[in-house]
Design an enzyme around this catalytic site. Sequence first.
Site, PDB file in Angstrom:
ATOM      1  N   TYR A 116      24.712 -16.684   6.561  1.00 44.04           N
ATOM      2  CA  TYR A 116      24.506 -16.324   5.152  1.00 44.04           C
ATOM      3  C   TYR A 116      24.361 -14.810   5.009  1.00 44.04           C
ATOM      4  CZ  TYR A 116      22.570 -16.488   0.410  1.00 44.04           C
ATOM      5  OH  TYR A 116      22.339 -16.322  -0.934  1.00 44.04           O
ATOM      6  N   PHE A 159      23.077 -23.857  -9.760  1.00 44.46           N
ATOM      7  CA  PHE A 159      21.842 -23.625 -10.518  1.00 44.46           C
ATOM      8  C   PHE A 159      21.959 -22.346 -11.363  1.00 44.46           C
ATOM      9  CE2 PHE A 159      17.763 -21.152  -9.620  1.00 44.46           C
ATOM     10  CZ  PHE A 159      17.146 -21.492 -10.817  1.00 44.46           C
ATOM     11  N   LEU A 175      43.142 -18.426  -5.475  1.00 47.98           N
ATOM     12  CA  LEU A 175      42.951 -18.871  -6.853  1.00 47.98           C
ATOM     13  C   LEU A 175      44.117 -18.396  -7.692  1.00 47.98           C
ATOM     14  CD1 LEU A 175      39.295 -17.687  -7.496  1.00 47.98           C
ATOM     15  CD2 LEU A 175      40.155 -19.904  -8.191  1.00 47.98           C
TER      16      LEU A 175
END
Length: 315
Positions: free
Chosen positions: A152, A18, A68
């Site tokens: 979280y 989002f 990555l």
Amino acid sequence: MGTVYKMKTCLITGGAGFIGSHFCDRLLKEGWKVICVDNIITGKTANIKHLFGNKHFTYIQHDVTKPLEIEGDIDYVVHMASIASPIHYINYPIKTLKVGTLGTMNALGLAKAKNAKFLFTSTSEVYGDPEVNPQPEDYWGHVNPVGIRSCYDESKRAGEALVMAYHRKHGIDTRIVRIFNTYGPRMAANDGRVVPAFITQALSGKLLTVFGDGKQTRSFCYISDLVEGIWRLMNSDYSLPVNLGNPTEKTMLELAELVIKLTASKSEITFKPLPEDDPKQRCPDITLARKLLVWEPKVSLEEGLKKTIEYFESI
Ligand code: UDP
């Protein structure tokens, strides 16, 4: 001979989410190249499909908890990847811990290898169930380390610690933004968070599920205001955490009533049990952002909700 202008490149993790997808739009508008990395666990390619034809936009499907490796120059790494909605992080507690810790380490490692600047999207959840209201950046928080939200909260706290360690030890030029509740178009309808929940319930004539007595508060920032704040922070030279959010505090009951009014819905309210460790209040102290970034939210809750309602009507 004209000056040769080299476009800057930003790699953004969680770019199909989002907030991430809105931030991709902003970077492209500012003339940056964007490499968007997402594993589509809570993000959606629908959020970025309008960018697929753009030659300055690259999408890589990858899980940032795995290292990555990217070819070419990167000027900025914006690490937004996260499982940020309570229903999702409670369902995926280990993935949530991994993305906040291993994911942040991998993203920092990439920034180090590329000599890039780094921005980490942290959260108001680092304050836990706060004992001071509003919360300034120098409040250390009140987090239950073993509660259901700890996957979280603690991973974002560890993420902040990692960013500061790389900053201090390796001299990486870093930013930390603590994002408070944000809403707007592209939130998933089934995301579980209160704004999409109430809007989709109101639009389909269902009962609005208010948890607890509905007297707990949150402060809701419209997406365009948040994106502006992150953009300004990215271009600042401040390395300690900065709160970004809208300081207008509402109870969940007030929010439910406002959504019913704005959707002209016949829905009524029903009360459901309050989830464990649900913070009783949350409101950003944005004194620092006002001063440092000359930033404050411009979109009122009513205005932002109207745009968000239009979006949910359209999908
Ligand atoms: N909430 C609610 N009904 C819902 C979903 C959430 O009353 O259907 C409440 C929730 O208990 C919390 C607040 O709304 O007090 C915000 O919840 P959300 O999941 O959006 O995010 P949080 O701020 O808790 O991370």
